[in-house]
Design a protein around this motif. Structure first.
Motif, PDB file in Angstrom:
ATOM      1  N   ASP A 261       0.906  -1.516  -0.169  1.00  0.00           N
ATOM      2  CA  ASP A 261       0.114   0.342  -0.170  1.00  0.00           C
ATOM      3  C   ASP A 261       1.072   0.996   0.125  1.00  0.00           C
ATOM      4  OD1 ASP A 261      -2.176   1.691  -0.154  1.00  0.00           O
ATOM      5  OD2 ASP A 261      -2.403   1.667   2.268  1.00  0.00           O
ATOM      6  N   PHE A 262       1.072   2.327  -0.951  1.00  0.00           N
ATOM      7  CA  PHE A 262       1.910   2.933  -1.044  1.00  0.00           C
ATOM      8  C   PHE A 262       1.568   3.897  -1.478  1.00  0.00           C
ATOM      9  CE2 PHE A 262       2.601   0.470  -5.242  1.00  0.00           C
ATOM     10  CZ  PHE A 262       2.490   1.813  -6.104  1.00  0.00           C
ATOM     11  N   ASP A 263       1.869   5.287  -1.903  1.00  0.00           N
ATOM     12  CA  ASP A 263       1.203   6.589  -2.239  1.00  0.00           C
ATOM     13  C   ASP A 263       2.744   7.191  -2.794  1.00  0.00           C
ATOM     14  OD1 ASP A 263      -0.908   6.978  -1.161  1.00  0.00           O
ATOM     15  OD2 ASP A 263      -0.909   7.678   0.891  1.00  0.00           O
ATOM     16  N   HIS A 264       2.662   7.584  -4.276  1.00  0.00           N
ATOM     17  CA  HIS A 264       4.046   7.831  -5.028  1.00  0.00           C
ATOM     18  C   HIS A 264       3.508   9.309  -5.017  1.00  0.00           C
ATOM     19  CE1 HIS A 264       5.770   7.157  -9.446  1.00  0.00           C
ATOM     20  NE2 HIS A 264       6.460   7.445  -8.523  1.00  0.00           N
ATOM     21  N   LEU A 265       4.997   9.832  -4.953  1.00  0.00           N
ATOM     22  CA  LEU A 265       5.709  11.133  -5.274  1.00  0.00           C
ATOM     23  C   LEU A 265       6.746  10.669  -6.553  1.00  0.00           C
ATOM     24  CD1 LEU A 265       5.632  12.766  -2.039  1.00  0.00           C
ATOM     25  CD2 LEU A 265       4.065  13.388  -3.459  1.00  0.00           C
ATOM     26  N   GLU A 266       5.992  11.203  -7.297  1.00  0.00           N
ATOM     27  CA  GLU A 266       7.187  11.241  -8.778  1.00  0.00           C
ATOM     28  C   GLU A 266       7.823  12.263  -9.073  1.00  0.00           C
ATOM     29  OE1 GLU A 266       7.200   9.231 -13.431  1.00  0.00           O
ATOM     30  OE2 GLU A 266       5.282  10.054 -12.260  1.00  0.00           O
ATOM     31  N   TYR A 267       8.724  12.452  -9.633  1.00  0.00           N
ATOM     32  CA  TYR A 267      10.035  13.447  -9.827  1.00  0.00           C
ATOM     33  C   TYR A 267      11.136  12.784 -10.708  1.00  0.00           C
ATOM     34  CZ  TYR A 267       9.083  15.367  -5.092  1.00  0.00           C
ATOM     35  OH  TYR A 267       8.521  16.094  -4.283  1.00  0.00           O
ATOM     36  N   PRO A 268      11.192  14.024 -11.533  1.00  0.00           N
ATOM     37  CA  PRO A 268      12.216  13.820 -12.801  1.00  0.00           C
ATOM     38  C   PRO A 268      13.328  13.169 -12.771  1.00  0.00           C
ATOM     39  CG  PRO A 268      11.297  15.839 -13.244  1.00  0.00           C
ATOM     40  CD  PRO A 268      10.792  15.420 -11.473  1.00  0.00           C
ATOM     41  N   ASP A 269      13.761  12.334 -13.597  1.00  0.00           N
ATOM     42  CA  ASP A 269      15.359  12.171 -13.592  1.00  0.00           C
ATOM     43  C   ASP A 269      16.312  12.453 -13.458  1.00  0.00           C
ATOM     44  OD1 ASP A 269      16.846   9.882 -14.174  1.00  0.00           O
ATOM     45  OD2 ASP A 269      16.785   9.339 -16.044  1.00  0.00           O
ATOM     46  N   HIS A 270      16.935  12.515 -12.164  1.00  0.00           N
ATOM     47  CA  HIS A 270      18.126  12.604 -11.793  1.00  0.00           C
ATOM     48  C   HIS A 270      17.634  13.808 -10.822  1.00  0.00           C
ATOM     49  CE1 HIS A 270      21.127  10.209 -13.706  1.00  0.00           C
ATOM     50  NE2 HIS A 270      20.287  10.518 -14.652  1.00  0.00           N
ATOM     51  N   HIS A 271      16.795  13.878 -10.439  1.00  0.00           N
ATOM     52  CA  HIS A 271      15.949  15.171  -9.539  1.00  0.00           C
ATOM     53  C   HIS A 271      17.129  15.923  -8.318  1.00  0.00           C
ATOM     54  CE1 HIS A 271      12.930  18.270  -8.917  1.00  0.00           C
ATOM     55  NE2 HIS A 271      13.010  17.897  -7.692  1.00  0.00           N
ATOM     56  N   ASN A 272      17.201  17.439  -8.609  1.00  0.00           N
ATOM     57  CA  ASN A 272      17.700  17.412  -7.562  1.00  0.00           C
ATOM     58  C   ASN A 272      17.185  17.897  -6.129  1.00  0.00           C
ATOM     59  OD1 ASN A 272      19.909  18.577  -5.690  1.00  0.00           O
ATOM     60  ND2 ASN A 272      19.600  20.647  -7.057  1.00  0.00           N
ATOM     61  N   PHE A 273      16.691  17.068  -5.419  1.00  0.00           N
ATOM     62  CA  PHE A 273      15.872  17.267  -4.741  1.00  0.00           C
ATOM     63  C   PHE A 273      16.352  18.547  -3.448  1.00  0.00           C
ATOM     64  CE2 PHE A 273      15.298  13.190  -5.665  1.00  0.00           C
ATOM     65  CZ  PHE A 273      13.644  12.592  -5.793  1.00  0.00           C
ATOM     66  N   ILE A 274      15.870  19.879  -4.006  1.00  0.00           N
ATOM     67  CA  ILE A 274      15.974  21.125  -2.765  1.00  0.00           C
ATOM     68  C   ILE A 274      15.249  20.940  -1.708  1.00  0.00           C
ATOM     69  CG2 ILE A 274      16.349  21.985  -4.768  1.00  0.00           C
ATOM     70  CD1 ILE A 274      14.070  24.000  -5.032  1.00  0.00           C
ATOM     71  N   GLU A 275      14.993  22.292  -0.308  1.00  0.00           N
ATOM     72  CA  GLU A 275      14.846  22.209   0.375  1.00  0.00           C
ATOM     73  C   GLU A 275      13.162  22.030   0.086  1.00  0.00           C
ATOM     74  OE1 GLU A 275      14.524  24.338   4.633  1.00  0.00           O
ATOM     75  OE2 GLU A 275      15.478  25.788   2.846  1.00  0.00           O
ATOM     76  N   LYS A 276      12.452  23.234  -0.582  1.00  0.00           N
ATOM     77  CA  LYS A 276      10.441  22.299  -1.190  1.00  0.00           C
ATOM     78  C   LYS A 276      10.275  21.452  -1.090  1.00  0.00           C
ATOM     79  CE  LYS A 276       9.610  23.904  -4.635  1.00  0.00           C
ATOM     80  NZ  LYS A 276       9.036  24.934  -6.013  1.00  0.00           N
ATOM     81  N   ASP A 277      11.270  20.189  -1.708  1.00  0.00           N
ATOM     82  CA  ASP A 277      11.455  18.992  -2.005  1.00  0.00           C
ATOM     83  C   ASP A 277      10.342  18.173  -0.496  1.00  0.00           C
ATOM     84  OD1 ASP A 277      10.661  19.685  -4.896  1.00  0.00           O
ATOM     85  OD2 ASP A 277      13.052  19.423  -5.027  1.00  0.00           O
ATOM     86  N   ILE A 278      12.259  18.294  -0.457  1.00  0.00           N
ATOM     87  CA  ILE A 278      11.928  17.528   1.127  1.00  0.00           C
ATOM     88  C   ILE A 278      11.193  18.104   2.654  1.00  0.00           C
ATOM     89  CG2 ILE A 278      13.393  17.190   2.984  1.00  0.00           C
ATOM     90  CD1 ILE A 278      15.000  16.251   0.562  1.00  0.00           C
ATOM     91  N   LEU A 279      10.591  19.096   2.255  1.00  0.00           N
ATOM     92  CA  LEU A 279       9.232  19.597   3.372  1.00  0.00           C
ATOM     93  C   LEU A 279       8.605  19.122   2.900  1.00  0.00           C
ATOM     94  CD1 LEU A 279      10.355  23.638   3.498  1.00  0.00           C
ATOM     95  CD2 LEU A 279      10.132  21.732   4.686  1.00  0.00           C
ATOM     96  N   LYS A 280       7.909  19.325   1.291  1.00  0.00           N
ATOM     97  CA  LYS A 280       6.537  18.169   0.994  1.00  0.00           C
ATOM     98  C   LYS A 280       6.664  16.921   1.559  1.00  0.00           C
ATOM     99  CE  LYS A 280       4.067  17.494  -3.251  1.00  0.00           C
ATOM    100  NZ  LYS A 280       4.009  17.757  -4.970  1.00  0.00           N
ATOM    101  N   ILE A 281       7.812  16.523   0.842  1.00  0.00           N
ATOM    102  CA  ILE A 281       8.161  14.773   0.863  1.00  0.00           C
ATOM    103  C   ILE A 281       7.165  14.455   2.840  1.00  0.00           C
ATOM    104  CG2 ILE A 281       9.669  12.640   1.611  1.00  0.00           C
ATOM    105  CD1 ILE A 281      11.164  13.971  -1.269  1.00  0.00           C
TER     106      ILE A 281
END
Length: 342
Positions: A261-281
């Motif tokens: 049972d999973f929820d999926h957050l999909e980003y582009p290939d080689h995505h650079n996870f910035i602070e905004k992404d980390i906060l969202k996750i």
């Protein structure tokens, strides 16, 4: 879609002319290619997108590591450095790119380097490290180096032979580029692909002088992080899946087949996870009500996320040939090439 392709056709024709002229210049030695005194094995594809280059490189690394002093050279896509870098324990993925750092962490007895100029990179590797063979990652179109053996990958459900040149399709160059390949590996095949279907696909490549193999993505039986959790126990968890790869379809299918049972957050290939992404996750993770929860990602993404998220795990993968006979033949071809190289 057909009309859109028609509108883009002039751009594909221009792209075709540019790449064909470039290949003509290299084929006729008008543009110089560098050869080396050791085997240089290139792995790549004709199309953009995920064809399984990383697990194929790792397969070769595992095959060669105990017999030959092996080095891997990549351009280090999206790294924050430039020039030649021989990766060491003080480097991070920011210095090298995610895939080279993944190689470095998994294979301690193999030299891993990055350089956007592959010929210079090989020269530096040979100067700094005793090396018997170099694996060139994603270098099928890199004509500046004349590899001694070329492995071309093409995805089962997106064969290059049925594709078109960019931007109409996904090909980086004309299909004729396959003529430079010594071996073709059809990747990401279904687990039980019938032999008749394999033979039918192989016939599509009959006009090319290359041996055809069929491989699949094989997933590990457990995920790894602060500890190991068996895949068959993941049904007891609520999983937040994070992917930054070209095509996560096979991973999604694998998790579904194991009742995860999973929820999926999909980003582009080689995505650079910035602070905004980390906060969202983190926010999405906190919103999961149950205590039995974890964050799951790919091995490549783990390299970029391991120090940014807690309770993070990854699912190891590897490439495997559909039949043992194919694996033996493939291994023999590679090892014979290296042994008999002059």
């Amino acid at each position: 879609m057909k009309y859109l392709r028609f509108l883009l056709f002039p751009f594909s024709f221009i792209y075709y002319l540019i790449t064909s002229i470039r290949n003509f210049l290299y084929d006729n030695q008008i543009l110089k290619s560098y050869s080396f005194s050791i085997p240089i094995i290139t792995v790549g594809n004709l199309s953009v997108g995920g064809t399984g280059k990383t697990p194929q490189i790792e397969y070769l690394m595992a095959l060669l590591k105990d017999t030959y002093k092996t080095a891997v050279l990549s351009r280090g896509y999206k790294r924050k450095t430039s020039g030649f870098l021989l990766i060491n324990k003080d480097n991070t993925y920011v210095d090298s790119g995610d895939e080279p750092m993944q190689y470095f962490k998994k294979f301690s007895n193999i030299s891993v380097a990055v350089d956007e100029k592959r010929a210079r990179g090989i020269q530096n590797l040979l100067r700094l490290k005793e090396t018997d063979v170099v694996l060139l990652d994603d270098a099928f179109q890199h004509r500046k180096v004349k590899g001694s053996y070329a492995i071309l990958l093409t995805k089962y459900n997106d064969l290059f032979i049925k594709d078109f040149i960019l931007p109409v399709g996904n090909l980086r160059e004309s299909r004729r580029g396959v003529q430079r390949a010594n071996a073709i590996v059809v990747t990401k095949c279904p687990e039980n692909l019938p032999l008749k279907k394999q033979e039918a696909i192989s016939k599509l490549f009959n006009t090319y002088n290359a041996v055809v193999f069929f491989s699949k993505i094989s997933y590990a039986s457990s995920i790894r992080g602060i500890n190991e959790i068996a895949v068959n126990e993941l049904s007891n968890y609520k999983v937040l899946l994070i992917t930054g790869i070209a095509n996560p379809t096979s991973l999604l299918s694998f998790l579904k087949s194991n009742n995860v049972d999973f929820d999926h957050l999909e980003y582009p290939d080689h995505h650079n996870f910035i602070e905004k992404d980390i906060l969202k996750i983190k926010k999405r993770y906190q919103e999961i009500a149950t205590k039995n929860k974890l964050i799951l990602t790919t091995e490549k993404d783990f390299v970029r996320l391991e120090f940014k998220l807690n309770n993070l795990y990854y699912l190891p993968i590897k490439t495997a040939f559909l039949e043992e006979k194919q694996q033996i033949n493939f291994d023999d071809l590679i090892l014979s090439h290296i042994k008999n190289f002059k």
